[in-house]
Design a protein around this motif. Structure first.
Motif, mmCIF file in Angstrom:
data_model
loop_
_atom_site.group_PDB
_atom_site.id
_atom_site.type_symbol
_atom_site.label_atom_id
_atom_site.label_comp_id
_atom_site.label_asym_id
_atom_site.label_seq_id
_atom_site.Cartn_x
_atom_site.Cartn_y
_atom_site.Cartn_z
ATOM 1 N N MET A 174 -5.960 0.665 1.565
ATOM 2 C CA MET A 174 -5.224 1.201 2.700
ATOM 3 C C MET A 174 -3.800 1.505 2.261
ATOM 4 N N LYS A 175 -3.425 2.778 2.262
ATOM 5 C CA LYS A 175 -2.101 3.202 1.809
ATOM 6 C C LYS A 175 -1.029 2.704 2.779
ATOM 7 N N THR A 176 -0.037 2.012 2.227
ATOM 8 C CA THR A 176 0.918 1.284 3.064
ATOM 9 C C THR A 176 2.352 1.570 2.652
ATOM 10 N N LEU A 177 3.214 1.759 3.655
ATOM 11 C CA LEU A 177 4.651 1.871 3.443
ATOM 12 C C LEU A 177 5.351 0.661 4.058
ATOM 13 N N ILE A 178 6.348 0.141 3.350
ATOM 14 C CA ILE A 178 7.199 -0.925 3.871
ATOM 15 C C ILE A 178 8.541 -0.305 4.239
ATOM 16 N N LEU A 197 7.860 -9.218 1.262
ATOM 17 C CA LEU A 197 6.641 -8.715 1.893
ATOM 18 C C LEU A 197 5.709 -8.105 0.851
ATOM 19 N N ARG A 198 6.268 -7.360 -0.077
ATOM 20 C CA ARG A 198 5.433 -6.792 -1.143
ATOM 21 C C ARG A 198 4.752 -7.906 -1.948
ATOM 22 N N ARG A 199 5.496 -8.988 -2.213
ATOM 23 C CA ARG A 199 4.909 -10.118 -2.945
ATOM 24 C C ARG A 199 3.750 -10.732 -2.169
ATOM 25 N N LEU A 200 3.930 -10.895 -0.867
ATOM 26 C CA LEU A 200 2.862 -11.465 -0.047
ATOM 27 C C LEU A 200 1.650 -10.537 0.017
ATOM 28 N N LEU A 201 1.899 -9.241 0.058
ATOM 29 C CA LEU A 201 0.801 -8.277 0.154
ATOM 30 C C LEU A 201 -0.010 -8.199 -1.130
ATOM 31 N N ASP A 202 0.519 -8.720 -2.227
ATOM 32 C CA ASP A 202 -0.257 -8.781 -3.475
ATOM 33 C C ASP A 202 -1.510 -9.631 -3.310
ATOM 34 N N ASN A 203 -1.536 -10.469 -2.273
ATOM 35 C CA ASN A 203 -2.705 -11.313 -2.017
ATOM 36 C C ASN A 203 -3.850 -10.548 -1.361
ATOM 37 N N PHE A 204 -3.633 -9.276 -1.013
ATOM 38 C CA PHE A 204 -4.630 -8.504 -0.276
ATOM 39 C C PHE A 204 -4.934 -7.208 -1.037
ATOM 40 N N LYS A 229 -6.930 -4.841 -0.701
ATOM 41 C CA LYS A 229 -7.196 -3.615 0.047
ATOM 42 C C LYS A 229 -5.916 -2.914 0.499
ATOM 43 N N ILE A 230 -4.796 -3.623 0.444
ATOM 44 C CA ILE A 230 -3.513 -3.049 0.853
ATOM 45 C C ILE A 230 -2.806 -2.491 -0.380
ATOM 46 N N GLN A 231 -2.619 -1.172 -0.406
ATOM 47 C CA GLN A 231 -1.966 -0.498 -1.526
ATOM 48 C C GLN A 231 -0.577 -0.032 -1.083
ATOM 49 N N VAL A 232 0.457 -0.727 -1.538
ATOM 50 C CA VAL A 232 1.819 -0.338 -1.177
ATOM 51 C C VAL A 232 2.212 0.887 -2.001
ATOM 52 N N ILE A 233 2.412 2.008 -1.323
ATOM 53 C CA ILE A 233 2.691 3.269 -2.003
ATOM 54 C C ILE A 233 4.166 3.654 -1.949
ATOM 55 N N GLY A 234 4.975 2.849 -1.255
ATOM 56 C CA GLY A 234 6.394 3.172 -1.208
ATOM 57 C C GLY A 234 7.161 2.254 -0.285
ATOM 58 N N GLU A 235 8.483 2.339 -0.392
ATOM 59 C CA GLU A 235 9.392 1.571 0.445
ATOM 60 C C GLU A 235 10.500 2.486 0.949
ATOM 61 N N GLU A 245 1.390 10.399 3.722
ATOM 62 C CA GLU A 245 0.372 10.157 4.753
ATOM 63 C C GLU A 245 -0.203 8.737 4.666
ATOM 64 N N PRO A 246 0.639 7.740 4.845
ATOM 65 C CA PRO A 246 0.152 6.356 4.768
ATOM 66 C C PRO A 246 -0.781 6.029 5.932
ATOM 67 N N ASP A 247 -1.642 5.049 5.702
ATOM 68 C CA ASP A 247 -2.524 4.560 6.765
ATOM 69 C C ASP A 247 -1.837 3.499 7.612
ATOM 70 N N LEU A 248 -0.873 2.811 7.017
ATOM 71 C CA LEU A 248 -0.270 1.641 7.663
ATOM 72 C C LEU A 248 1.218 1.568 7.352
ATOM 73 N N LEU A 249 2.003 1.179 8.364
ATOM 74 C CA LEU A 249 3.420 0.915 8.190
ATOM 75 C C LEU A 249 3.708 -0.552 8.507
ATOM 76 N N PHE A 250 4.425 -1.221 7.604
ATOM 77 C CA PHE A 250 5.082 -2.465 7.956
ATOM 78 C C PHE A 250 6.512 -2.075 8.305
ATOM 79 N N LEU A 251 6.871 -2.197 9.572
ATOM 80 C CA LEU A 251 8.069 -1.539 10.082
ATOM 81 C C LEU A 251 9.026 -2.535 10.726
#
Length: 246
Positions: A1-5, A16-23, A25-31, A46-52
């Motif tokens: 799941m393409k994710t932006l922080i 948050l990026r460090r914590l997301l390394d545990n998942f 399926k979550i692909q952090v594509i940018g900040e 075109e991310p699927d998910l935002l941590f906002l």
């Protein structure tokens, strides 16, 4: 799941990026540090998910979402303040994480994403798609605030909703908080296979029914686990029988 922080605090983004390394399926594509950085990234990647984050220089998190043209990604808000939670869920947020983000709460949020994806895959449609009319089921977790008290509660634990004028009282565990919402508006959001409008004042969770008895004028009297007794009106009793009959 393409994710932006998206957060103006670099340390918060890193954590948050460090914590997301545990998942996996979550692909952090940018900040991004603010809305001005985030908007072109959302359009291009075109991310699927935002941590906002909510409070940021310039546009806040809510204003950023309102500025997105086209499909809005799923959103999990991250903030140090709990007073924005109700507004966050008005934006159909998947979850609302208070800083510092804990791994266990983050795991709950990721599980909700997987539940949403499962629903999408099994129905062929995305029930959230940025619409405020998302149907909420027993596994959905909602934020409830009454005065100084706050809860994150799964709707499956709510046995009863009771109209109190412009408010609705929720009954779960030994709690009975009030929320500013009409029962009609709430009924439109709840999955009718689980939550049933018993009468003008009550919506009941069908999974909490312990006993059903005939009542006056063709109605029914249901007893919920915990002892609450709710009358199902004559007209609703017909629907109730149709819904639960073989």
């Amino acid at each position: 799941m393409k994710t932006l922080i998206i957060d103006d605090e670099r340390l918060a983004r890193n954590e948050l990026r460090r914590l997301l390394d545990n998942f996996p399926k979550i692909q952090v594509i940018g900040e991004a540090a603010d809305a001005n950085e985030a908007l072109p990234m959302i359009e291009e990647l075109e991310p699927d998910l935002l941590f906002l984050d909510i409070q940021m220089p310039g546009k806040n998190g809510f204003e950023l979402l309102q500025s997105i043209e086209g499909k809005t990604p799923e959103v999990i808000f991250t903030t140090a303040y709990d007073e924005y939670a109700i507004k966050a869920f008005e934006f159909n947020a998947l979850d609302y994480l208070l800083k510092p983000v804990e791994l266990a709460r983050l795991s709950d949020a990721i599980n909700r994403i997987e539940e949403e994806q499962h629903t999408t895959d099994s129905t062929g449609t995305n029930p959230t798609n940025g619409s405020l009319s998302k149907v909420l089921g027993e596994n959905d977790q909602v934020f409830v605030k009454d005065g100084e008290k706050c809860w994150f509660v799964k709707l499956g634990k709510v046995r009863l909703f009771e109209s109190m004028g412009n408010y609705v009282r929720l009954y779960f565990d030994d709690q009975k908080p009030l929320v500013l919402k009409s029962l009609n508006a709430l009924e439109d959001r709840l999955n009718p296979s689980t939550f049933f409008r018993a009468n003008r004042k009550h919506i009941i969770n069908l999974q909490w029914i312990e006993k059903i008895e005939p009542w006056f004028s063709g109605g029914l009297l249901v007893t919920l686990r915990g002892g609450d007794k709710i009358e199902i009106s004559r007209r609703q009793a017909i629907r109730f029988k149709d819904l639960l009959s073989l």
